[in-house]
Write a protein that holds these residues in place. Structure first.
Motif, PDB file in Angstrom:
ATOM      1  N   ALA A   1     -21.371 -82.781 -25.969  1.00 17.48           N
ATOM      2  CA  ALA A   1     -20.682 -81.859 -25.064  1.00 17.48           C
ATOM      3  C   ALA A   1     -21.577 -81.478 -23.893  1.00 17.48           C
ATOM      4  N   ILE A   2     -22.849 -81.215 -24.169  1.00 18.67           N
ATOM      5  CA  ILE A   2     -23.783 -80.820 -23.106  1.00 18.67           C
ATOM      6  C   ILE A   2     -23.977 -81.971 -22.123  1.00 18.67           C
ATOM      7  N   PHE A   3     -24.251 -83.146 -22.649  1.00 17.93           N
ATOM      8  CA  PHE A   3     -24.505 -84.322 -21.817  1.00 17.93           C
ATOM      9  C   PHE A   3     -23.265 -84.676 -20.997  1.00 17.93           C
TER      10      PHE A   3
ATOM     11  N   SER B   1     -13.439 -82.301 -20.835  1.00 16.56           N
ATOM     12  CA  SER B   1     -14.354 -82.823 -21.852  1.00 16.56           C
ATOM     13  C   SER B   1     -14.225 -82.081 -23.175  1.00 16.56           C
ATOM     14  N   GLY B   2     -13.831 -80.798 -23.120  1.00 22.57           N
ATOM     15  CA  GLY B   2     -13.728 -80.004 -24.340  1.00 22.57           C
ATOM     16  C   GLY B   2     -12.611 -80.448 -25.260  1.00 22.57           C
ATOM     17  N   SER B   3     -11.539 -81.006 -24.699  1.00 21.31           N
ATOM     18  CA  SER B   3     -10.445 -81.475 -25.559  1.00 21.31           C
ATOM     19  C   SER B   3     -10.917 -82.591 -26.473  1.00 21.31           C
ATOM     20  N   TYR B   4     -12.029 -83.205 -26.120  1.00 26.09           N
ATOM     21  CA  TYR B   4     -12.604 -84.295 -26.921  1.00 26.09           C
ATOM     22  C   TYR B   4     -13.762 -83.791 -27.795  1.00 26.09           C
TER      23      TYR B   4
ATOM     24  N   ALA C   1     -18.170 -72.180 -27.358  1.00 28.38           N
ATOM     25  CA  ALA C   1     -19.227 -71.653 -26.495  1.00 28.38           C
ATOM     26  C   ALA C   1     -20.111 -72.757 -25.936  1.00 28.38           C
ATOM     27  N   VAL C   2     -20.416 -73.756 -26.768  1.00 26.77           N
ATOM     28  CA  VAL C   2     -21.233 -74.882 -26.301  1.00 26.77           C
ATOM     29  C   VAL C   2     -20.557 -75.574 -25.125  1.00 26.77           C
ATOM     30  N   GLU C   3     -19.272 -75.854 -25.289  1.00 31.38           N
ATOM     31  CA  GLU C   3     -18.548 -76.540 -24.227  1.00 31.38           C
ATOM     32  C   GLU C   3     -18.428 -75.658 -22.982  1.00 31.38           C
TER      33      GLU C   3
END
Length: 669
Positions: free
Chosen positions: A248-250, A269-272, A289-291
């Motif tokens: 998620a970060i990358f 990207s978060g939906s994945y 939170a990470v996303e």
């Protein structure tokens, strides 16, 4: 969209395109558009296409005069907003344009054409306005405010309206806020017949740099590079400890290069990544939170940062976009390193491994398509060799088309290119409205002297202490950013608060001395950072709320976790104000390496202290000492670095020697 329980139980389920759109409409005003049908759909389609063609034509063959270029840009944006964005959000699903919005769209076209059609007469009677001129100016302001409310949100409309009210009521304000006031004629002249109002610098940047870069992003999306970012991230980071979080970060860092919206990054990207994190064992609020924190940082990541970065070029003056991108590089890397560190320690604490081999894509196949990143690399090279910013974006579009042709899956045909032009224009609508509305604020600040008054008031309130001034500025930027787009937030805070920071940084300089670029850039990047971080700062944290819509977690808890993960973002701006070597301006290579290394070590210690885990679980005293060591390393002074390194080394040695002792204390997910 699937309800929360469905999302919670879905495991690896990825949101459909319809679910993503519904989530975007809920949390992102810029996506809350009508689904028009029939003839109106064609009108909107060709209107958006014409908007992009006009912008491309002027980018390639030369712009018109500022008034014509900006007013046509404004006319396109306002008219299309009234056709696409409903009066009320609840009516977003309606597929018809009511008669009053059609009238507002036509009036917007008239406003946009007024300068091109009346240019000679307006230039001849400069300084004087006729009744018709004044009516058009008033109409332009009203349409801009209403379009901004629909496409951007209510906060910026309220702020701009408050500034207009302040302009009219100047003599009645107390103390340093008082001014002689502006009548309707003077204010009309300012707002539409100078470059200090609606047609000011902000919309000028929207009509040039920002639009072309948004087109570049739209063309990249059409090649499927967004999905490739996810595949590349999984291939490179998926097998690491807590793999999906690092994916998620990358992925979000890469997505940020083609999107200027935190919420859009989260949904894309978060939906994945969020379902993937939940399946591995991350808590719902932590996964969201990470996303959210990673997606928000996308606007800080060079080479293509948030739209406000292009405004910074004009506001600071004497600086290129490349210098801004270069200066933002180390802070951005530290930001994402901070999130990476926090997620790593959290994964170690709860015993989460990476993805299994059968969940990973074929790395060789993924790396074969690495050429899809060539246009982004090309932008960096173009800027590095001195190609003007807008020309670099144009060549980036050309390079995207060429690169896409290497594979039939990514190849752009004529229809794809037309759709990219339409999508780019659609994305630009909210930016144009926000910058036009921000121009109203800037015009009032310039005309009334409010900027200097508030800067002096801010310095007075802080007692002339730099840290307190920075702290008050941070609070102002975060509060203004709760519901306002980064662009508008940056315009307000850079106009009002940044001068106070610059004044204190220049306190030892001779009176009237020119402001060094590094001083101006430090102050402007400071407010830029906190305007962006507002998207994950409760109680109004739109990026975190959007992430909670995917994860099924509690929105406020997700926001609190996101702010905790992004703690680096609350520290880094103070670091580069106190030690500008981090911005790589007027600093030696050794200075840059030292400040970066100590800052990274500091983020490592702070992350361990916050999470409560390093090589093993930390007790309360170790957490406190880790936070202390991190704080000293982060604070840019020689002695604090030395003490911080000593304490950091002792803590690290203790952790390494006792790491096996603490394994039994780790919590198993």
């Amino acid at each position: 969209m699937a309800d929360d329980k469905t999302m919670q139980d879905s495991g690896h389920h990825q949101l459909s395109e319809e679910e993503q759109q519904e989530l975007l409409k809920k949390y992102d005003p810029e996506s809350n558009t009508r689904d028009v049908r029939g003839v109106m759909k064609k009108i909107v389609f060709f209107g958006l296409l014409a908007f992009s063609i006009f912008q491309l034509y002027t980018a390639i063959f030369g712009q018109y005069t500022a008034y014509i270029q900006r007013s046509v840009h404004l006319g396109f944006a306002l008219s299309l907003i009234f056709l696409l964005f409903p009066f009320r959000r609840k009516s977003a699903k309606k597929d018809r344009v009511p008669f009053y919005d059609a009238i507002l769209a036509l009036l917007s076209v008239g406003v946009g054409l007024y300068w091109p059609l009346q240019y000679d007469q307006l230039v001849l009677r400069v300084g004087r306005v006729t009744d018709l001129d004044m009516a058009v100016a008033i109409l332009a302001v009203i349409l801009t405010l209403e379009a901004s409310r629909r496409a951007v949100g209510l906060p910026i409309t309220i702020i701009a309206s408050a500034f207009l009210f302040y302009a009219f009521t100047g003599p009645y304000w107390p103390g340093f806020l008082a001014h002689r006031g502006q009548d309707l004629t003077a204010l009309s002249q300012l707002m539409f017949y100078t470059t200090d109002g609606v047609l000011g610098t902000p919309i000028g940047v929207s009509a040039t740099f920002i639009f072309v870069f948004l087109l570049f992003g739209a063309f990249l999306v059409k090649t499927g590079v967004g999905q490739y970012f996810n595949d590349l991230a999984v291939a490179l980071a998926g097998k690491l400890t807590g793999g999906p979080a690092k994916v998620a970060i990358f992925s979000s860092a890469l997505q940020g290069t083609i999107s200027g919206s935190s919420v859009a990054n989260v949904v894309t990207s978060g939906s994945y990544t969020i379902p993937m994190m939940k399946k591995l064992g991350y808590r719902k609020e932590f996964a969201g939170a990470v996303e959210a924190s990673a997606s928000t940082g996308g606007q800080l990541m060079p080479p293509i940062m948030g739209a406000a970065a292009f405004l910074m070029v004009e506001f600071i003056g004497g600086i290129t976009y490349w210098e801004i991108a270069k200066a933002a590089a180390i802070p951005a890397l530290l930001y994402f390193s901070g999130i990476w560190i926090m997620t790593h320690f959290e994964a170690k604490r709860v015993g989460l491994s990476g993805l299994s081999d059968d969940q990973l894509p074929n790395r060789k196949e993924v790396l074969k398509k690495i050429y899809l990143l060539t246009p982004i690399l090309g932008i960096i090279i173009f800027l590095l060799v001195g190609i003007p910013t807008m020309q670099a974006a144009l060549w980036g579009i050309v390079l995207t088309i060429i690169v896409s042709a290497f594979d039939k899956e990514t190849r752009l045909n004529f229809k794809d290119m037309i759709n990219a032009l339409v999508d780019g224009a659609r994305t630009a609508l909210a930016v144009a409205a926000a910058t036009a509305c921000a121009g109203i604020i800037v015009g009032v600040v310039v005309k009334t002297g409010l900027g200097l008054s508030l800067a002096n008031g801010l310095i007075s309130a802080s007692g002339g202490h730099l840290f307190l001034t920075l702290f008050f500025t941070m609070l102002a930027a975060i509060v203004l950013g709760m519901g306002s787009p980064t662009t508008a937030n940056y315009v307000i805070t850079s106009t009002i608060a940044a001068p106070a920071v610059i004044a204190l940084l220049m306190i030892d300089e001779p009176t009237g001395a020119a402001v060094p670029v590094v001083v101006a850039l430090s102050a402007h990047l400071f407010v830029f950072y906190f305007g962006i971080i507002a998207d994950i700062t409760p109680p109004v944290a739109l990026a975190a709320f959007a992430a909670s819509g995917i994860s099924g977690g509690d929105p406020i808890r997700t926001g609190v976790n996101a702010a905790k993960l992004a703690i680096a973002a609350f520290i880094i701006p103070y670091m580069f104000v106190y030690n500008p070597a981090m911005l790589m301006i007027d600093a030696s290579v050794i200075e840059i390496i030292w400040v970066t290394a100590t800052a990274f070590a500091g983020m490592l210690a702070v992350g361990a202290g916050f999470v409560g885990f390093w090589y093993r679980k930390l007790n309360w005293l170790e957490r406190l000492l880790a936070l202390l060591a991190g704080g000293m390393l982060i604070f840019p002074e020689g002695m604090t670095d030395v003490f911080g390194l000593v304490l950091f080394s002792i803590l690290l040695a203790v952790q390494v020697m006792t790491r096996n002792k603490g394994k039994k204390e780790a919590v198993v997910a």
